[in-house]
Design a protein around this motif. Structure first.
Motif, PDB file in Angstrom:
ATOM      1  N   GLU A  60      -9.653  13.686  12.148  1.00 19.57           N
ATOM      2  CA  GLU A  60      -8.894  12.895  13.114  1.00 19.57           C
ATOM      3  C   GLU A  60      -9.648  11.618  13.460  1.00 19.57           C
ATOM      4  O   GLU A  60     -10.862  11.619  13.636  1.00 19.57           O
ATOM      5  N   GLY A  61      -8.919  10.527  13.506  1.00 19.60           N
ATOM      6  CA  GLY A  61      -9.506   9.233  13.829  1.00 19.60           C
ATOM      7  C   GLY A  61      -9.844   8.390  12.613  1.00 19.60           C
ATOM      8  O   GLY A  61     -10.296   7.253  12.755  1.00 19.60           O
ATOM      9  N   THR A  62      -9.608   8.918  11.394  1.00 18.06           N
ATOM     10  CA  THR A  62      -9.888   8.145  10.190  1.00 18.06           C
ATOM     11  C   THR A  62      -8.932   6.957  10.129  1.00 18.06           C
ATOM     12  O   THR A  62      -7.720   7.111  10.256  1.00 18.06           O
ATOM     13  N   GLU A  63      -9.490   5.778   9.958  1.00 16.59           N
ATOM     14  CA  GLU A  63      -8.696   4.547   9.913  1.00 16.59           C
ATOM     15  C   GLU A  63      -9.255   3.610   8.849  1.00 16.59           C
ATOM     16  O   GLU A  63     -10.374   3.794   8.384  1.00 16.59           O
ATOM     17  N   THR A  64      -8.468   2.620   8.518  1.00 20.05           N
ATOM     18  CA  THR A  64      -8.948   1.547   7.654  1.00 20.05           C
ATOM     19  C   THR A  64      -8.426   0.230   8.195  1.00 20.05           C
ATOM     20  O   THR A  64      -7.371   0.183   8.824  1.00 20.05           O
ATOM     21  N   ASP A  65      -9.181  -0.799   7.981  1.00 24.07           N
ATOM     22  CA  ASP A  65      -8.754  -2.146   8.364  1.00 24.07           C
ATOM     23  C   ASP A  65      -8.277  -2.876   7.121  1.00 24.07           C
ATOM     24  O   ASP A  65      -8.816  -2.688   6.030  1.00 24.07           O
ATOM     25  N   PHE A  66      -7.254  -3.679   7.291  1.00 25.71           N
ATOM     26  CA  PHE A  66      -6.871  -4.594   6.232  1.00 25.71           C
ATOM     27  C   PHE A  66      -6.550  -5.920   6.873  1.00 25.71           C
ATOM     28  O   PHE A  66      -6.326  -6.011   8.077  1.00 25.71           O
ATOM     29  N   TYR A  67      -6.567  -6.936   6.068  1.00 23.75           N
ATOM     30  CA  TYR A  67      -6.418  -8.294   6.575  1.00 23.75           C
ATOM     31  C   TYR A  67      -5.215  -8.964   5.950  1.00 23.75           C
ATOM     32  O   TYR A  67      -4.965  -8.823   4.758  1.00 23.75           O
ATOM     33  N   ILE A  68      -4.492  -9.687   6.777  1.00 22.86           N
ATOM     34  CA  ILE A  68      -3.339 -10.457   6.329  1.00 22.86           C
ATOM     35  C   ILE A  68      -3.754 -11.926   6.357  1.00 22.86           C
ATOM     36  O   ILE A  68      -4.191 -12.433   7.392  1.00 22.86           O
ATOM     37  N   ILE A  69      -3.649 -12.559   5.214  1.00 21.91           N
ATOM     38  CA  ILE A  69      -4.017 -13.974   5.117  1.00 21.91           C
ATOM     39  C   ILE A  69      -2.802 -14.746   4.619  1.00 21.91           C
ATOM     40  O   ILE A  69      -2.245 -14.444   3.591  1.00 21.91           O
ATOM     41  N   CYS A  70      -2.394 -15.712   5.390  1.00 28.04           N
ATOM     42  CA  CYS A  70      -1.254 -16.539   5.018  1.00 28.04           C
ATOM     43  C   CYS A  70      -1.768 -17.955   4.753  1.00 28.04           C
ATOM     44  O   CYS A  70      -2.576 -18.488   5.491  1.00 28.04           O
ATOM     45  N   ALA A  71      -1.305 -18.516   3.677  1.00 24.34           N
ATOM     46  CA  ALA A  71      -1.717 -19.874   3.321  1.00 24.34           C
ATOM     47  C   ALA A  71      -0.544 -20.582   2.641  1.00 24.34           C
ATOM     48  O   ALA A  71       0.373 -19.948   2.142  1.00 24.34           O
ATOM     49  N   GLN A  72      -0.618 -21.881   2.666  1.00 22.53           N
ATOM     50  CA  GLN A  72       0.406 -22.679   2.009  1.00 22.53           C
ATOM     51  C   GLN A  72      -0.291 -23.712   1.134  1.00 22.53           C
ATOM     52  O   GLN A  72      -1.238 -24.371   1.570  1.00 22.53           O
TER      53      GLN A  72
END
Length: 75
Positions: A60-72
């Motif tokens: 319990e409590g296992t998590e992962t981070d991911f990142y959202i990167i927006c560019a033009q």
């Protein structure tokens, strides 16, 4: 932007789905990892993937981070 998602059955549908998605990703690159010599055999890597999924399900409590990167692209 950083997002955190739970991993494993303990977190309900979202946690199960997220954990399964990671398993699908690792299985998709399994052959290449073996070919590069990083992980032993495909069978060993499959067992490792299954073991990690079992651990996430039971921790319990296992998590992962991911990142959202927006560019033009500049015009």
């Amino acid at each position: 932007e950083r997002r955190t998602i739970p991993l494993g059955a303990w977190a309900g549908d979202q946690g199960r789905d997220s954990s399964e998605n990671l398993g699908v990703f690792y299985r998709a690159i399994k052959e290449k990892m073996v070919r590069l010599g990083d992980m032993g055999s495909e069978e060993e890597l499959e067992e490792m993937i299954k073991a990690v999924q079992r651990e996430r399900d039971g921790t319990e409590g296992t998590e992962t981070d991911f990142y959202i990167i927006c560019a033009q692209k500049p015009q």
